[in-house]
Scaffold this motif. Structure first.
Motif, PDB file in Angstrom:
ATOM      1  N   VAL A 149       9.187  12.977  -6.094  1.00  0.00           N
ATOM      2  CA  VAL A 149       9.279  12.456  -4.729  1.00  0.00           C
ATOM      3  C   VAL A 149       8.570  13.430  -3.798  1.00  0.00           C
ATOM      4  O   VAL A 149       8.911  14.615  -3.762  1.00  0.00           O
ATOM      5  N   ALA A 150       7.599  12.944  -3.059  1.00  0.00           N
ATOM      6  CA  ALA A 150       6.842  13.813  -2.167  1.00  0.00           C
ATOM      7  C   ALA A 150       6.768  13.198  -0.776  1.00  0.00           C
ATOM      8  O   ALA A 150       6.390  12.036  -0.626  1.00  0.00           O
ATOM      9  N   VAL A 151       7.155  13.989   0.224  1.00  0.00           N
ATOM     10  CA  VAL A 151       7.000  13.589   1.624  1.00  0.00           C
ATOM     11  C   VAL A 151       5.711  14.217   2.129  1.00  0.00           C
ATOM     12  O   VAL A 151       5.531  15.433   2.045  1.00  0.00           O
ATOM     13  N   LEU A 152       4.819  13.399   2.635  1.00  0.00           N
ATOM     14  CA  LEU A 152       3.472  13.837   2.955  1.00  0.00           C
ATOM     15  C   LEU A 152       3.317  14.198   4.425  1.00  0.00           C
ATOM     16  O   LEU A 152       3.803  13.487   5.304  1.00  0.00           O
ATOM     17  N   ALA A 153       2.636  15.301   4.658  1.00  0.00           N
ATOM     18  CA  ALA A 153       2.314  15.712   6.026  1.00  0.00           C
ATOM     19  C   ALA A 153       0.881  16.219   6.065  1.00  0.00           C
ATOM     20  O   ALA A 153       0.575  17.218   6.679  1.00  0.00           O
ATOM     21  N   GLY A 154       0.004  15.534   5.345  1.00  0.00           N
ATOM     22  CA  GLY A 154      -1.385  15.960   5.257  1.00  0.00           C
ATOM     23  C   GLY A 154      -2.140  15.675   6.533  1.00  0.00           C
ATOM     24  O   GLY A 154      -1.625  15.115   7.500  1.00  0.00           O
ATOM     25  N   ASN A 155      -3.429  16.058   6.545  1.00  0.00           N
ATOM     26  CA  ASN A 155      -4.258  15.842   7.727  1.00  0.00           C
ATOM     27  C   ASN A 155      -4.605  14.367   7.906  1.00  0.00           C
ATOM     28  O   ASN A 155      -4.878  13.916   9.005  1.00  0.00           O
ATOM     29  N   GLY A 156      -4.605  13.616   6.800  1.00  0.00           N
ATOM     30  CA  GLY A 156      -4.885  12.193   6.869  1.00  0.00           C
ATOM     31  C   GLY A 156      -3.599  11.401   6.730  1.00  0.00           C
ATOM     32  O   GLY A 156      -2.674  11.530   7.512  1.00  0.00           O
ATOM     33  N   GLY A 157      -3.547  10.579   5.729  1.00  0.00           N
ATOM     34  CA  GLY A 157      -2.369   9.765   5.485  1.00  0.00           C
ATOM     35  C   GLY A 157      -2.678   8.754   4.404  1.00  0.00           C
ATOM     36  O   GLY A 157      -3.829   8.634   3.953  1.00  0.00           O
ATOM     37  N   LEU A 158      -1.669   8.016   3.973  1.00  0.00           N
ATOM     38  CA  LEU A 158      -1.893   6.969   3.003  1.00  0.00           C
ATOM     39  C   LEU A 158      -2.747   5.869   3.651  1.00  0.00           C
ATOM     40  O   LEU A 158      -2.747   5.718   4.866  1.00  0.00           O
ATOM     41  N   PRO A 159      -3.465   5.116   2.831  1.00  0.00           N
ATOM     42  CA  PRO A 159      -4.364   4.101   3.392  1.00  0.00           C
ATOM     43  C   PRO A 159      -3.643   3.108   4.298  1.00  0.00           C
ATOM     44  O   PRO A 159      -2.436   2.859   4.146  1.00  0.00           O
ATOM     45  N   GLU A 160      -4.394   2.542   5.210  1.00  0.00           N
ATOM     46  CA  GLU A 160      -3.837   1.552   6.132  1.00  0.00           C
ATOM     47  C   GLU A 160      -3.310   0.354   5.342  1.00  0.00           C
ATOM     48  O   GLU A 160      -3.909  -0.077   4.356  1.00  0.00           O
ATOM     49  N   GLY A 161      -2.178  -0.156   5.763  1.00  0.00           N
ATOM     50  CA  GLY A 161      -1.582  -1.296   5.084  1.00  0.00           C
ATOM     51  C   GLY A 161      -0.480  -0.938   4.122  1.00  0.00           C
ATOM     52  O   GLY A 161       0.224  -1.821   3.622  1.00  0.00           O
ATOM     53  N   THR A 162      -0.308   0.355   3.848  1.00  0.00           N
ATOM     54  CA  THR A 162       0.757   0.771   2.933  1.00  0.00           C
ATOM     55  C   THR A 162       2.089   0.921   3.661  1.00  0.00           C
ATOM     56  O   THR A 162       3.134   0.993   3.018  1.00  0.00           O
ATOM     57  N   GLY A 163       2.033   1.015   4.985  1.00  0.00           N
ATOM     58  CA  GLY A 163       3.269   1.251   5.725  1.00  0.00           C
ATOM     59  C   GLY A 163       3.841   2.628   5.485  1.00  0.00           C
ATOM     60  O   GLY A 163       5.026   2.880   5.697  1.00  0.00           O
ATOM     61  N   GLY A 164       2.991   3.553   5.029  1.00  0.00           N
ATOM     62  CA  GLY A 164       3.441   4.918   4.786  1.00  0.00           C
ATOM     63  C   GLY A 164       4.205   5.100   3.493  1.00  0.00           C
ATOM     64  O   GLY A 164       4.843   6.117   3.286  1.00  0.00           O
ATOM     65  N   VAL A 165       4.099   4.103   2.582  1.00  0.00           N
ATOM     66  CA  VAL A 165       4.809   4.173   1.296  1.00  0.00           C
ATOM     67  C   VAL A 165       3.824   3.852   0.172  1.00  0.00           C
ATOM     68  O   VAL A 165       3.132   2.834   0.216  1.00  0.00           O
ATOM     69  N   GLY A 166       3.784   4.725  -0.833  1.00  0.00           N
ATOM     70  CA  GLY A 166       2.915   4.482  -1.973  1.00  0.00           C
ATOM     71  C   GLY A 166       3.464   5.129  -3.216  1.00  0.00           C
ATOM     72  O   GLY A 166       4.347   5.981  -3.152  1.00  0.00           O
ATOM     73  N   ALA A 167       2.950   4.713  -4.355  1.00  0.00           N
ATOM     74  CA  ALA A 167       3.415   5.281  -5.626  1.00  0.00           C
ATOM     75  C   ALA A 167       2.283   5.283  -6.625  1.00  0.00           C
ATOM     76  O   ALA A 167       1.451   4.368  -6.654  1.00  0.00           O
ATOM     77  N   ILE A 168       2.239   6.310  -7.454  1.00  0.00           N
ATOM     78  CA  ILE A 168       1.376   6.349  -8.618  1.00  0.00           C
ATOM     79  C   ILE A 168       2.237   5.955  -9.819  1.00  0.00           C
ATOM     80  O   ILE A 168       3.350   6.489  -9.983  1.00  0.00           O
ATOM     81  N   LEU A 169       1.738   5.025 -10.621  1.00  0.00           N
ATOM     82  CA  LEU A 169       2.549   4.414 -11.677  1.00  0.00           C
ATOM     83  C   LEU A 169       2.292   5.053 -13.038  1.00  0.00           C
ATOM     84  O   LEU A 169       1.224   5.608 -13.287  1.00  0.00           O
ATOM     85  N   ARG A 170       3.303   4.960 -13.876  1.00  0.00           N
ATOM     86  CA  ARG A 170       3.177   5.479 -15.237  1.00  0.00           C
ATOM     87  C   ARG A 170       2.294   4.557 -16.079  1.00  0.00           C
ATOM     88  O   ARG A 170       1.600   5.000 -16.981  1.00  0.00           O
ATOM     89  N   TRP A 171       2.360   3.284 -15.822  1.00  0.00           N
ATOM     90  CA  TRP A 171       1.511   2.322 -16.511  1.00  0.00           C
ATOM     91  C   TRP A 171       1.300   1.091 -15.627  1.00  0.00           C
ATOM     92  O   TRP A 171       1.980   0.907 -14.653  1.00  0.00           O
TER      93      TRP A 171
END
Length: 389
Positions: free
Chosen positions: A367-389
């Motif tokens: 679980v990672a809370v992001l505070a980078g210079n950019g952000g997740l792509p538009e349309g994600t609503g600030g929520v994303g996941a990388i999947l195992r498969w």
């Protein structure tokens, strides 16, 4: 207790069918008054929670609050340690955990079968345990720095036995090609002595990585900042950066001398913040580069979590579990309905974020809370996941 990896694991696993009461307080020194506002919010919130609970829950809740009256008083007292404070109590058996840190925490009250974790996850992202190494000709000084609190850990002294070394003063004579003396050399015996000292110091610094590796494991450091004399910083960071420590090595240009531990923490805070931003930028870039193995948006991510497919859950700060859009001291519990429509929607989003965090942890996802210079792509609503498969 100060926040550490063991406390974090305990809170993550804290659950109770009768309910876990989670209390967060942000004791902002700028808001101190005869009756601190955070104390007023906590009192009003707890009163609202008690009144809205059913008979069985109310009895347990009142009992635990009475038992923890001193802990509650300490939680809101301006002179208590830490700006961010939290108290967790299980209703069925009264187990409790108290945590303090210098990082700010979102004022919040929650009652659920599990501990309410999102404010703590956010604080961890901003102030996770890190080590600071101060290196000079005398050796290494090691400082633990977490959530705004810095404490000395160890001094690794560089001891050099030069008893059998001859330190000759003055320049030596240089020989000409024909064997005669051609004058004075620019390199003195003192230079040779200093070179041997420097050589032994470099060996000492190279060997110190073993001890530092142990500290990284023991204290759970995510970053290791190396400060001090530039040439020694370079040598130390070079040895540590070869994969011998499980922490991100951050070479620093600071020379901190005889700073106290709190001064050391304050001095490196900016460099650590930048290191965390770079870390989050890498995470965001990783998310963007995996179009076939990612989920975007709360609904899609939640479905993937239910299927146990999530490897890494990414949440932008102040999105689904926002501390900005929810009023301080808000009570998050099924029995308490918020009258304000905007607040009710924000609370529902926060509870959704809490569910995602809970499910991610239960399936061993990062679980990672992001505070980078950019952000997740538009349309994600600030929520994303990388999947195992």
């Amino acid at each position: 207790m100060p926040m550490d990896a063991e406390t974090r694991r305990s809170l993550i696993s804290l659950q109770d069918d009768a309910g876990v009461l989670s209390l967060y307080v942000n004791a902002d020194p700028k808001q101190e008054a005869s009756q601190p506002p955070w104390a007023v919010r906590l009192e009003h919130g707890l009163k609202k929670l008690v009144e809205a609970s059913d008979n069985h829950t109310r009895k347990l809740l009142v009992k635990r609050l009475d038992e923890r009256s001193l802990d509650l008083e300490r939680l809101v007292r301006p002179s208590s340690p830490g700006r961010g404070r939290a108290l967790f109590v299980t209703l069925s058996d009264g187990r409790d955990f108290a945590v303090e840190m210098q990082n700010a925490l979102t004022d919040r009250i929650a009652l659920a079968p599990r501990a309410h974790l999102s404010p703590m996850i956010g604080a961890w992202a901003e102030g996770s345990p890190s080590g600071v190494v101060l290196v000079d000709g005398k050796g290494l000084r090691v400082v633990d720095y977490r959530f705004g609190i810095a404490e000395d850990v160890d001094d690794l002294e560089f001891v050099l036995d030069t008893g059998e070394w001859r330190r000759l003063q003055g320049p030596s004579k240089a020989r000409s090609v024909g064997g005669g003396q051609s004058g004075q050399s620019s390199n003195s015996q003192t230079d040779l002595f200093d070179y041997k000292v420097a050589e032994h110091l470099q060996r000492f610094l190279a060997a110190a990585h073993t001890r530092l590796s142990e500290y990284v494991e023991t204290y759970g450091w995510e970053f290791l900042v190396v400060t001090g004399e530039p040439d020694l910083v370079e040598a130390t960071a070079k040895h540590l950066g070869k994969g011998s420590v499980k922490a991100t090595v951050v070479p620093s240009k600071l020379v901190l001398g005889n700073f106290t531990a709190p001064q050391v923490g304050e001095a490196v805070a900016g460099e650590l913040a930048e290191a965390r931003r770079r870390r989050d930028d890498r995470r965001i870039e990783e998310f963007r580069e995996k179009p076939s193995r990612k989920a975007s948006g709360a609904e899609e991510v939640l479905n993937a979590l239910l299927e146990k497919r999530v490897e890494k859950l990414y949440l932008e700060r102040d999105t689904v579990w926002s501390g900005q859009t929810i009023a301080p001291g808000t009570v998050l519990a099924e029995q308490v309905a918020l009258e304000d429509e905007d607040q009710s929607e924000a609370a529902a989003q926060a509870e959704l974020g809490e569910q995602m965090i809970e499910r991610a942890i239960a399936t061993d996802a990062e679980v990672a809370v992001l505070a980078g210079n950019g952000g997740l792509p538009e349309g994600t609503g600030g929520v994303g996941a990388i999947l195992r498969w």
